[in-house]
Design a protein around this motif. Structure first.
Motif, PDB file in Angstrom:
ATOM      1  N   LEU A   1       0.820  -1.213   0.000  1.00  0.00           N
ATOM      2  CA  LEU A   1       0.000   0.000   0.000  1.00  0.00           C
ATOM      3  C   LEU A   1       0.853   1.261   0.000  1.00  0.00           C
ATOM      4  O   LEU A   1       0.521   2.240  -0.684  1.00  0.00           O
ATOM      5  N   ASN A   2       1.967   1.244   0.759  1.00  0.00           N
ATOM      6  CA  ASN A   2       2.799   2.452   0.820  1.00  0.00           C
ATOM      7  C   ASN A   2       3.620   2.674  -0.434  1.00  0.00           C
ATOM      8  O   ASN A   2       4.322   3.673  -0.547  1.00  0.00           O
ATOM      9  N   GLU A   3       3.554   1.739  -1.384  1.00  0.00           N
ATOM     10  CA  GLU A   3       4.250   1.911  -2.663  1.00  0.00           C
ATOM     11  C   GLU A   3       3.327   2.446  -3.751  1.00  0.00           C
ATOM     12  O   GLU A   3       3.787   2.809  -4.828  1.00  0.00           O
ATOM     13  N   LEU A   4       2.041   2.475  -3.473  1.00  0.00           N
ATOM     14  CA  LEU A   4       1.082   3.008  -4.430  1.00  0.00           C
ATOM     15  C   LEU A   4       1.006   4.526  -4.331  1.00  0.00           C
ATOM     16  O   LEU A   4       1.299   5.117  -3.283  1.00  0.00           O
ATOM     17  N   ASN A   5       0.618   5.153  -5.415  1.00  0.00           N
ATOM     18  CA  ASN A   5       0.250   6.562  -5.375  1.00  0.00           C
ATOM     19  C   ASN A   5      -0.709   6.758  -4.204  1.00  0.00           C
ATOM     20  O   ASN A   5      -1.648   5.981  -4.000  1.00  0.00           O
ATOM     21  N   GLN A   6      -0.463   7.801  -3.380  1.00  0.00           N
ATOM     22  CA  GLN A   6      -1.249   7.934  -2.145  1.00  0.00           C
ATOM     23  C   GLN A   6      -2.738   8.098  -2.404  1.00  0.00           C
ATOM     24  O   GLN A   6      -3.571   7.660  -1.593  1.00  0.00           O
ATOM     25  N   ASP A   7      -3.116   8.729  -3.516  1.00  0.00           N
ATOM     26  CA  ASP A   7      -4.546   8.869  -3.830  1.00  0.00           C
ATOM     27  C   ASP A   7      -5.159   7.517  -4.179  1.00  0.00           C
ATOM     28  O   ASP A   7      -6.313   7.228  -3.829  1.00  0.00           O
ATOM     29  N   ILE A   8      -4.377   6.686  -4.884  1.00  0.00           N
ATOM     30  CA  ILE A   8      -4.866   5.338  -5.216  1.00  0.00           C
ATOM     31  C   ILE A   8      -4.927   4.491  -3.953  1.00  0.00           C
ATOM     32  O   ILE A   8      -5.884   3.743  -3.735  1.00  0.00           O
ATOM     33  N   ALA A   9      -3.905   4.608  -3.089  1.00  0.00           N
ATOM     34  CA  ALA A   9      -3.857   3.799  -1.867  1.00  0.00           C
ATOM     35  C   ALA A   9      -5.065   4.056  -0.972  1.00  0.00           C
ATOM     36  O   ALA A   9      -5.606   3.126  -0.366  1.00  0.00           O
ATOM     37  N   LYS A  10      -5.501   5.314  -0.897  1.00  0.00           N
ATOM     38  CA  LYS A  10      -6.668   5.641  -0.067  1.00  0.00           C
ATOM     39  C   LYS A  10      -7.908   4.896  -0.547  1.00  0.00           C
ATOM     40  O   LYS A  10      -8.740   4.469   0.262  1.00  0.00           O
ATOM     41  N   VAL A  11      -8.036   4.735  -1.847  1.00  0.00           N
ATOM     42  CA  VAL A  11      -9.208   4.054  -2.416  1.00  0.00           C
ATOM     43  C   VAL A  11      -9.031   2.542  -2.354  1.00  0.00           C
ATOM     44  O   VAL A  11      -9.956   1.797  -2.011  1.00  0.00           O
ATOM     45  N   ALA A  12      -7.804   2.068  -2.652  1.00  0.00           N
ATOM     46  CA  ALA A  12      -7.563   0.627  -2.790  1.00  0.00           C
ATOM     47  C   ALA A  12      -7.500  -0.096  -1.455  1.00  0.00           C
ATOM     48  O   ALA A  12      -7.738  -1.306  -1.392  1.00  0.00           O
ATOM     49  N   GLY A  13      -7.213   0.637  -0.378  1.00  0.00           N
ATOM     50  CA  GLY A  13      -6.971   0.010   0.910  1.00  0.00           C
ATOM     51  C   GLY A  13      -8.059  -0.929   1.376  1.00  0.00           C
ATOM     52  O   GLY A  13      -7.777  -1.987   1.947  1.00  0.00           O
ATOM     53  N   GLU A  14      -9.313  -0.563   1.151  1.00  0.00           N
ATOM     54  CA  GLU A  14     -10.445  -1.366   1.640  1.00  0.00           C
ATOM     55  C   GLU A  14     -11.081  -2.220   0.544  1.00  0.00           C
ATOM     56  O   GLU A  14     -12.084  -2.898   0.793  1.00  0.00           O
ATOM     57  N   MET A  15     -10.517  -2.174  -0.655  1.00  0.00           N
ATOM     58  CA  MET A  15     -11.117  -2.934  -1.761  1.00  0.00           C
ATOM     59  C   MET A  15     -10.686  -4.401  -1.733  1.00  0.00           C
ATOM     60  O   MET A  15      -9.605  -4.730  -1.243  1.00  0.00           O
ATOM     61  N   LYS A  16     -11.544  -5.263  -2.287  1.00  0.00           N
ATOM     62  CA  LYS A  16     -11.254  -6.691  -2.366  1.00  0.00           C
ATOM     63  C   LYS A  16     -10.923  -7.066  -3.802  1.00  0.00           C
ATOM     64  O   LYS A  16     -11.130  -6.289  -4.736  1.00  0.00           O
ATOM     65  N   LYS A  17     -10.388  -8.264  -3.961  1.00  0.00           N
ATOM     66  CA  LYS A  17     -10.076  -8.758  -5.301  1.00  0.00           C
ATOM     67  C   LYS A  17     -11.328  -8.745  -6.172  1.00  0.00           C
ATOM     68  O   LYS A  17     -12.392  -9.221  -5.765  1.00  0.00           O
ATOM     69  N   GLY A  18     -11.211  -8.157  -7.371  1.00  0.00           N
ATOM     70  CA  GLY A  18     -12.328  -8.086  -8.308  1.00  0.00           C
ATOM     71  C   GLY A  18     -13.132  -6.808  -8.206  1.00  0.00           C
ATOM     72  O   GLY A  18     -13.926  -6.510  -9.110  1.00  0.00           O
ATOM     73  N   ASP A  19     -12.956  -6.039  -7.122  1.00  0.00           N
ATOM     74  CA  ASP A  19     -13.706  -4.786  -6.954  1.00  0.00           C
ATOM     75  C   ASP A  19     -13.256  -3.738  -7.972  1.00  0.00           C
ATOM     76  O   ASP A  19     -12.074  -3.631  -8.313  1.00  0.00           O
TER      77      ASP A  19
ATOM     78  N   ALA B   1      -9.775   9.032 -12.218  1.00  0.00           N
ATOM     79  CA  ALA B   1      -9.315   7.647 -12.314  1.00  0.00           C
ATOM     80  C   ALA B   1     -10.355   6.694 -11.756  1.00  0.00           C
ATOM     81  O   ALA B   1     -11.175   7.046 -10.901  1.00  0.00           O
ATOM     82  N   VAL B   2     -10.322   5.459 -12.258  1.00  0.00           N
ATOM     83  CA  VAL B   2     -11.075   4.349 -11.688  1.00  0.00           C
ATOM     84  C   VAL B   2     -10.120   3.166 -11.683  1.00  0.00           C
ATOM     85  O   VAL B   2      -9.320   2.991 -12.607  1.00  0.00           O
ATOM     86  N   ILE B   3     -10.144   2.365 -10.614  1.00  0.00           N
ATOM     87  CA  ILE B   3      -9.214   1.244 -10.500  1.00  0.00           C
ATOM     88  C   ILE B   3      -9.962  -0.060 -10.250  1.00  0.00           C
ATOM     89  O   ILE B   3     -11.098  -0.063  -9.770  1.00  0.00           O
ATOM     90  N   LYS B   4      -9.276  -1.161 -10.586  1.00  0.00           N
ATOM     91  CA  LYS B   4      -9.782  -2.500 -10.308  1.00  0.00           C
ATOM     92  C   LYS B   4      -8.687  -3.273  -9.582  1.00  0.00           C
ATOM     93  O   LYS B   4      -7.517  -3.212  -9.967  1.00  0.00           O
ATOM     94  N   ILE B   5      -9.049  -3.988  -8.523  1.00  0.00           N
ATOM     95  CA  ILE B   5      -8.099  -4.831  -7.816  1.00  0.00           C
ATOM     96  C   ILE B   5      -8.122  -6.213  -8.465  1.00  0.00           C
ATOM     97  O   ILE B   5      -9.124  -6.931  -8.365  1.00  0.00           O
ATOM     98  N   THR B   6      -7.046  -6.573  -9.140  1.00  0.00           N
ATOM     99  CA  THR B   6      -7.012  -7.874  -9.824  1.00  0.00           C
ATOM    100  C   THR B   6      -6.467  -8.976  -8.936  1.00  0.00           C
ATOM    101  O   THR B   6      -6.692 -10.159  -9.205  1.00  0.00           O
TER     102      THR B   6
END
Length: 456
Positions: free
Chosen positions: A355-373, A390-395
């Motif tokens: 998480l600390n290696e991701l762009n901080q704006d992405i990390a805030k969104v991705a932190g609580e997401m599950k695989k496939g979200d 931006a929109v992201i998907k957790i693969t």
């Protein structure tokens, strides 16, 4: 500073004085160790200590025990480099030097503060660091030649893993694999014209002598890395700069002149030449970034929301949307898959991010997401410092855990190879120490050294 003195001189000196004192720049210096025909001076120990502090490295134990031993080991490797005829790539030394100098200046805030910290001129700092980097490259050459071909079988790796206490295995933090789609907001022409006009005004102030470019860069440049240094970038070659910037910068030949306004993916710049050295150049610049108005950001969010709806309704796959609709040129040719470029990360070069290696704006969104979200659209600052939607998907998502050989084989493999290499290095050093003349000043002998036989 490196001293080469005939070994006979040291032997004779040791017969008459307990520690040899050398006058150097009107300062009396003390020889604390002798390794072969090389002296280790107290001033060298102090310089090394300052460098460790500058790099925020930790020293376990007494620095006046640890540092002399490290310097002695360095001299043993350098002696072997001579025997092995290891060669140095000066271009690589120069690149490393400029990177290090820039990091040091950024750390302390200015060239003047760096000179004050080291107690010497910038020219002297460069010369000393260049010699250190040349020596480091020689040492790495020796290590590669003698210990660089370690290869272990799967059974040896498993045996190593089974020998480790479970609580000594590294904790692997939660890692994510992320796909991304971005939409860039439209920048009104009036905003671009405003930025260009502002930069032309700065150029007029500089050429008229009303203000210096360094002062204006400190006050106004939006390149946070160089602004505190008066816009100075440090020596770089063309490949280290964006093509549009490099084409203009390397065409400059008069340090008194300022370039026309240059557009890159980071924004708009004016550039000034400081110095050229063959294919390397040191430049000063001021960067301004046009700002997207709220209406443009809202429009980008709406556009992405429409794309996300198509993905959720299975009218288009995330892969295809990233490939054909994303504005992110770094990922769209890879189906939107982000690649970790964090220096010295165990995940570097892979799609895995802590998480600390991701762009901080992405990390805030991705932190609580599950695989496939798939996230809802959000605004982020990209790696060019520009606002985008931006929109992201957790693969994939792997929760934090102790390393195990099934899920983390490459990490265990690297640990086993490192342990084997260290064993070979230790054996080589012990043998080298036994065969090398070493003298330690009595006042510096009360230490527990890592390697035996220093004290003979």
């Amino acid at each position: 500073m490196k001293y080469s003195v005939k070994i006979l001189f040291f032997f004779m000196a040791m017969l008459f004085v307990p520690s040899l004192m050398i006058a150097q720049n009107n300062v009396v210096d003390e020889i604390v160790w002798v390794v072969g025909d090389e002296a280790i001076l107290k001033s060298e120990v102090e310089e090394y200590r300052k460098e460790i502090l500058m790099q925020n490295q930790r020293i376990e134990g007494d620095p006046y025990c640890f540092i002399p031993e490290q310097l002695a080991i360095r001299k043993l490797f350098l002696d072997q480099a001579k025997l092995d005829s290891i060669e140095v790539q000066e271009s690589q030394v120069t690149r490393s030097l400029e990177y290090m100098i820039n990091e040091y200046i950024a750390s302390v805030g200015s060239v003047e503060r760096l000179e004050e910290y080291w107690g010497k001129s910038m020219t002297a700092i460069r010369e000393d660091l260049r010699e250190q980097l040349r020596e480091q490259q020689l040492i790495e050459g020796v290590q590669q030649k003698h210990f660089g071909s370690v290869q272990l079988t799967p059974s040896e790796i498993r045996k190593y893993y089974n020998s480790l206490p479970q609580d000594s295995l590294p904790f692997i933090p939660t890692t994510l694999e992320v796909q991304i789609i971005t939409v860039e907001p439209e920048i009104p022409l009036e905003e671009i014209d405003r930025v260009k006009a502002q930069l032309r005004d700065y150029t007029e102030q500089i050429t008229s002598g009303k203000n210096s470019m360094s002062t204006l860069a400190i006050l106004h440049s939006e390149d946070q890395g160089s602004a505190m240094r008066g816009g100075e970038l440090g020596f770089m070659n063309r490949s280290s700069l964006s093509p549009e910037f490099a084409n203009v910068a390397f065409a400059l030949n008069d340090p008194q002149r300022v370039s026309n306004v240059v557009e890159t993916e980071y924004g708009f710049h004016i550039i000034q030449l400081i110095e050229r050295r063959n294919d390397m150049g040191n430049f000063r610049h001021i960067l301004l970034k046009p700002k997207a108005p709220k209406v443009s950001l809202d429009t980008a969010i709406i556009r992405l929301d429409s794309i996300r709806t198509g993905i959720m309704d299975k009218k288009i796959t995330f892969d295809d949307a990233a490939t054909y609709l994303s504005a992110d040129k770094d990922t769209r040719n890879n189906r939107g898959i982000m690649v970790n470029n964090t220096p010295r990360s165990a995940n570097a070069g892979t799609p895995r991010f802590a998480l600390n290696e991701l762009n901080q704006d992405i990390a805030k969104v991705a932190g609580e997401m599950k695989k496939g979200d798939v996230s809802t659209p959000f605004i982020m600052i990209n790696d060019k410092g520009r606002e985008v939607a931006a929109v992201i998907k957790i693969t994939d998502r792997n929760e934090g855990h102790r390393a195990n050989i099934n899920n983390d084989y490459q990490i265990i493999k690297q640990m086993a190879e490192n342990a084997k290499q260290q064993k070979l290095v230790d054996e080589w050093l012990q043998d080298k120490i036994r065969k090398t003349y070493v003298r330690i000043d009595p006042e510096w002998q009360g230490c527990e050294y890592k390697y035996k036989d220093w004290l003979k």
